[in-house]
Design a protein around this motif. Structure first.
Motif, PDB file in Angstrom:
ATOM      1  N   SER A 122       0.827  -1.208   0.000  1.00  8.75           N
ATOM      2  CA  SER A 122       0.000   0.000   0.000  1.00  8.75           C
ATOM      3  C   SER A 122       0.856   1.251   0.000  1.00  8.75           C
ATOM      4  CB  SER A 122      -0.956   0.001   1.189  1.00  8.75           C
ATOM      5  OG  SER A 122      -2.045  -0.863   0.906  1.00  8.75           O
ATOM      6  N   HIS A 123       2.145   1.079  -0.296  1.00  3.23           N
ATOM      7  CA  HIS A 123       3.067   2.210  -0.425  1.00  3.23           C
ATOM      8  C   HIS A 123       4.268   1.704  -1.230  1.00  3.23           C
ATOM      9  CE1 HIS A 123       5.191   5.827   0.335  1.00  3.23           C
ATOM     10  NE2 HIS A 123       5.754   5.560   1.507  1.00  3.23           N
ATOM     11  N   GLY A 124       4.816   2.588  -2.070  1.00  2.00           N
ATOM     12  CA  GLY A 124       5.898   2.154  -2.947  1.00  2.00           C
ATOM     13  C   GLY A 124       7.265   2.116  -2.288  1.00  2.00           C
ATOM     14  N   SER A 206       5.698  10.993  -4.241  1.00  5.68           N
ATOM     15  CA  SER A 206       4.610  11.963  -3.978  1.00  5.68           C
ATOM     16  C   SER A 206       4.075  11.787  -2.559  1.00  5.68           C
ATOM     17  CB  SER A 206       3.479  11.806  -4.994  1.00  5.68           C
ATOM     18  OG  SER A 206       2.939  10.488  -4.964  1.00  5.68           O
ATOM     19  N   ASP A 207       4.024  10.533  -2.094  1.00  8.95           N
ATOM     20  CA  ASP A 207       3.455  10.287  -0.766  1.00  8.95           C
ATOM     21  C   ASP A 207       4.341  10.853   0.335  1.00  8.95           C
ATOM     22  OD1 ASP A 207       3.088   8.108   1.705  1.00  8.95           O
ATOM     23  OD2 ASP A 207       1.252   8.683   0.663  1.00  8.95           O
ATOM     24  N   LEU A 208       5.646  10.640   0.234  1.00  2.20           N
ATOM     25  CA  LEU A 208       6.544  11.191   1.269  1.00  2.20           C
ATOM     26  C   LEU A 208       6.532  12.716   1.228  1.00  2.20           C
ATOM     27  CD1 LEU A 208       7.550   8.265   1.678  1.00  2.20           C
ATOM     28  CD2 LEU A 208       9.823   9.205   1.989  1.00  2.20           C
ATOM     29  N   GLY A 210       3.876  14.603   0.234  1.00  2.35           N
ATOM     30  CA  GLY A 210       2.579  15.058   0.753  1.00  2.35           C
ATOM     31  C   GLY A 210       2.514  15.033   2.261  1.00  2.35           C
ATOM     32  N   GLU A 211       2.990  13.960   2.879  1.00  2.00           N
ATOM     33  CA  GLU A 211       2.867  13.844   4.344  1.00  2.00           C
ATOM     34  C   GLU A 211       3.846  14.763   5.060  1.00  2.00           C
ATOM     35  OE1 GLU A 211       3.259   9.666   4.187  1.00  2.00           O
ATOM     36  OE2 GLU A 211       5.419   9.641   4.520  1.00  2.00           O
ATOM     37  N   ARG A 212       4.974  15.061   4.459  1.00  2.00           N
ATOM     38  CA  ARG A 212       5.903  16.054   5.055  1.00  2.00           C
ATOM     39  C   ARG A 212       5.446  17.472   4.706  1.00  2.00           C
ATOM     40  NH1 ARG A 212       7.588  11.517   4.614  1.00  2.00           N
ATOM     41  NH2 ARG A 212       9.260  10.555   5.840  1.00  2.00           N
TER      42      ARG A 212
HETATM   43 MG   LIG Z   1       2.771   7.766   3.670  1.00  2.00          MG
END
Ligand SMILES: [Mg+2]
Ligand SMILES: NC(=O)c1ccc[n+]([C@@H]2O[C@H](COP(=O)([O-])OP(=O)(O)OC[C@H]3O[C@@H](n4cnc5c(N)ncnc54)[C@H](O)[C@@H]3O)[C@@H](O)[C@H]2O)c1
Ligand SMILES: CC(C)(O)[C@@H](O)C(=O)O
Ligand SMILES: [Mg+2]
Length: 347
Positions: A122-124, A206-208, A210-212
């Motif tokens: 659920s995460h790369g 993109s996920d790292l 977005g959360e930072r």
């Molecule tokens: Mg994340």
């Protein structure tokens, strides 16, 4: 697949209209879905899959999360196992351990990734930075991803409300020739809103970011900055908190979540509109260099390494909880506790 226009760019998306729940059940009917890790995503995905009629088991080490799984109806020795037992019994292995935990457990997991199985993320993170994580899957299995764009807690509550959290999806390895349909079936099975295509690399970076950035770190920094300036200039905690957080979450975010930022602006005074339109670009100019710095730190793998190093330590949970307690104890967030208590619905 449905083609949708996103601000002028046409993308292919998948919803349960195009890929029905019945089709998803048919695709995965012979699979035993093993949800490995029962922290935040685990309960959401396992619960939604179970409610959607899929054959699901859970693998979790003993401790608080294991007890939570039992309390949620997972039965030791029947649907709840150790990590290794669940990976051995499962045919779709859902890696929902923490990203650092996935590294530590990889040697145990890899042993049971026999030909024909599917490894699901659920995460790369683990795959994208495999030079740092050491996670190199065998070639004779499928490696796929459905990444919820939100908390596992929201994935579950929204599912129970008849809604769905949007997810991205990707196929990293397709040994069976059926990896994509299994990916989409899992996406529908865990209760996605709509599914949009990505790659492990794009989702991880993109996920790292977005959360930072806008989703957590930058928003905390922005809110603290405004609260502190208001307090330094003599405004009370009540006034500073209401003007910074309570109005945002209770009035204005629901408006822009419902129909966009211009709708929210249009529902504020012309005084507010003039000022906000003047100041937004000034904040954007000031923040863009920091956002560029953040993205570079993510892209080079530096942020991944920081997370691996800190979250692999035996006391990572205690350290994180101590920092969250320090946040909780800040005047701003203590003021927020009182403000929330005063909401009419809480009295
Ligand atoms: Mg994340
Ligand atoms: N938290 C979210 O809502 C969210 C959202 C989208 C994607 N994800 C991704 O989903 C995956 C799971 O995230 P999460 O937040 O649910 O995980 P988490 O941090 O809650 O950890 C899940 C479980 O992993 C176990 N664990 C941690 N270290 C371990 C170790 N060394 N050995 C054995 N077990 C260990 C813990 O007991 C915990 O119950 C991650 O890849 C994450 O990036 C999470
Ligand atoms: C919920 C988030 C922030 O979107 C997820 O990416 C996570 O890592 O928990
Ligand atoms: Mg995220």
């Amino acid at each position: 697949m449905a083609e949708m226009n996103f601000g002028g760019v046409v993308e292919n998306v998948v919803t349960s209209k195009e890929f029905t729940l019945d089709k998803a059940r048919e695709v995965l009917k012979n699979e035993t879905i093993a949800v490995i890790g029962y922290g935040i995503q685990g309960p959401g995905q396992a619960g939604n899959l179970r409610d959607n009629g899929f054959n699901v088991i859970v693998g979790q080490r003993e401790g608080r999360s294991y007890e939570k799984a039992k309390a949620d109806g997972w039965v030791p020795g029947k649907t709840l196992f150790s990590v290794e037992e669940a990976v051995e019994k499962g045919t779709v292995i859902c890696m929902l351990l923490s990203d650092a935990g996935q590294i530590a457990v990889w040697p145990t997991i890899k042993k049971h990734l026999t030909a024909g199985k599917t490894l699901y993320y659920s995460h790369g993170f683990a795959i994208n930075w495999q030079d740092r994580t050491g996670v190199v899957p065998p070639k004779d299995i499928d490696v796929i991803m459905v990444a919820p764009k939100g908390s596992g807690t929201s994935l579950r509550t929204m599912f129970l409300e008849g809604r769905g959290l949007n997810c991205s999806y990707a196929v990293y390895q397709d040994a069976s020739g059926k990896a994509k349909e299994k990916t989409l079936a899992m996406g529908i099975g865990i209760g996605s809103g709509y599914l949009f295509e990505t790659t492990f690399q794009r989702e991880a970076t993109s996920d790292l970011t977005g959360e930072r950035g806008a989703l957590m770190g930058a928003i905390e920094g922005l809110l603290e900055a405004q609260y502190n300036v208001l307090r330094e200039h003599g405004h009370t905690p009540s006034e500073a908190f209401n003007e910074t957080v309570e109005e945002l979450t209770q009035s204005l975010m629901p408006l822009f979540g419902e129909k966009g930022m211009d709708w929210m602006y249009a529902n504020c005074s012309t005084t507010a509109q003039r000022g906000a339109l003047d100041w937004a670009p000034r904040f954007r100019e000031a923040i863009t260099p920091v956002m560029e710095w953040l993205y570079l730190s993510v892209k080079t793998g530096e942020e991944a390494q920081i997370s691996i190093d800190s979250n692999s330590k035996p006391d990572y949970r205690e350290k994180l909880n101590a920092e969250l307690k320090a946040m909780h104890d800040m005047e701003m967030w203590r003021a927020g506790e009182t403000v929330r208590k005063l909401r009419p619905e809480n009295n």
